[in-house]
Design an enzyme around this catalytic site. Structure first.
Site, PDB file in Angstrom:
ATOM      1  N   SER A 151      80.908 -24.812  50.644  1.00 22.00           N
ATOM      2  CA  SER A 151      81.359 -25.366  49.379  1.00 22.00           C
ATOM      3  C   SER A 151      80.167 -25.611  48.443  1.00 22.00           C
ATOM      4  CB  SER A 151      82.176 -26.638  49.627  1.00 22.00           C
ATOM      5  OG  SER A 151      82.894 -27.020  48.478  1.00 22.00           O
ATOM      6  N   GLU A 221      98.790 -28.233  39.896  1.00 23.61           N
ATOM      7  CA  GLU A 221      97.400 -28.553  39.560  1.00 23.61           C
ATOM      8  C   GLU A 221      96.432 -27.842  40.494  1.00 23.61           C
ATOM      9  OE1 GLU A 221      94.371 -32.410  39.334  1.00 23.61           O
ATOM     10  OE2 GLU A 221      96.492 -32.704  39.806  1.00 23.61           O
ATOM     11  N   HIS A 262      90.139 -23.393  51.802  1.00 24.40           N
ATOM     12  CA  HIS A 262      88.777 -23.899  51.605  1.00 24.40           C
ATOM     13  C   HIS A 262      88.311 -24.787  52.754  1.00 24.40           C
ATOM     14  CE1 HIS A 262      85.265 -24.695  49.172  1.00 24.40           C
ATOM     15  NE2 HIS A 262      85.429 -25.996  49.310  1.00 24.40           N
TER      16      HIS A 262
END
Length: 280
Positions: A151, A221, A262
């Protein structure tokens, strides 16, 4: 130590930067067999509070059958924080960035409001203090040191790969946050020194909404943010540019792991990082 981080055969010590500041917790796992003449390769993992145990277990399982797994003995080093929880979010945002996020609308989320700009100091700490501390504790091959981050830490890995290539022999960026400052990362490729190896790993569902999130609160979102940050396509573009910059003498690997997002991509990507380190 935090519950869940201590694992058999590993140790830790706190190391404070010579220039001042809070100490870092350095986790260390050593191979059980004698070192080869040149010393062991070393894998340095950032955000170690979150993933060091996963890395150690993957290495131990893989090293039982190195011919089959491609994973050999190596020194594992984790750089984390003496703090509760998986992350010290304020410190990692500062350490892994050279400046504020360039994403459109930056400053609207808490992560983007934290202090930034500690990149150079943190790299100096890794290179001038952590690496010598590990070399004093284990027989290591200075030419086979690998830096791994996920990340925002993956963005740091790419930044060091381009601008300070000689700091490590190889780099593994897992789901790198290229969106934070893509221009800086691509500009850094013009400064490549030598032929460091690079591996970039992302998950299939990092750029769009995963099936298990559809219909959940906040899904729209999440989908908008993932589309805007374009983790997969930005990683593919960076890899293409890195290959062009290194030429035929370089090695740049890219994998997009099916079914992973992720967060879930970390565990399988660490296994690939171990194999990449062994191959060096």
């Amino acid at each position: 130590m935090e519950p869940g981080i201590v694992i058999e055969g590993s140790s830790w010590f706190d190391l404070a930067p010579r220039g001042g500041g809070a100490p870092y917790r350095v986790l260390l796992a050593l191979p059980r067999q004698p070192a080869p003449p040149a010393g062991f390769p070393v894998l340095y993992l950032l955000d170690a509070n979150a993933s060091f145990a996963t890395l150690v277990e993957a290495q131990r399982r893989g090293a039982e059958r190195p011919a089959g797994t491609g994973i050999g003995p190596m020194v594992l080093v984790g750089i984390g924080h003496a703090a509760e929880g998986l992350y010290d979010r304020g410190r990692r945002t500062f350490d892994y960035t050279a400046g504020p996020s360039r994403e459109a609308g930056a400053g609207t989320r808490s992560a983007e409001a934290r202090a930034t700009g500690g990149r150079d100091g943190f790299l100096t700490f890794l290179r001038d203090e952590v690496q010598p501390a590990i070399a004093a504790r284990a027989p290591v091959d200075a030419g086979r040191q690998v830096l791994v981050g996920h990340s925002l830490a993956g963005g740091f890995v790419l930044d060091v790969f381009g601008r300070d290539s000689a700091a490590f022999a190889a780099y593994v960026a897992i789901s790198p946050s290229i969106w934070w400052d893509e221009a800086r990362l691509t500009d850094g490729l013009a400064r490549l020194d030598g032929t460091p190896r690079l591996s970039v790993v992302v998950g299939e569902w990092e750029q769009e909404l995963a099936p298990w999130l559809r219909g959940q609160p906040g899904a729209a979102e999440i989908a908008e943010r993932r589309g805007r940050r374009a983790m997969v396509s930005r990683a593919e573009a960076f890899v293409a540019q890195a290959r062009a910059a290194l030429g035929e003498a370089g090695r740049v690997d890219f994998e997009c792991l099916a079914g992973e997002d992720h967060a879930s991509v970390v565990a399988p990507a660490l296994t690939r990082a171990l194999r990449f380190a062994t191959a060096g």
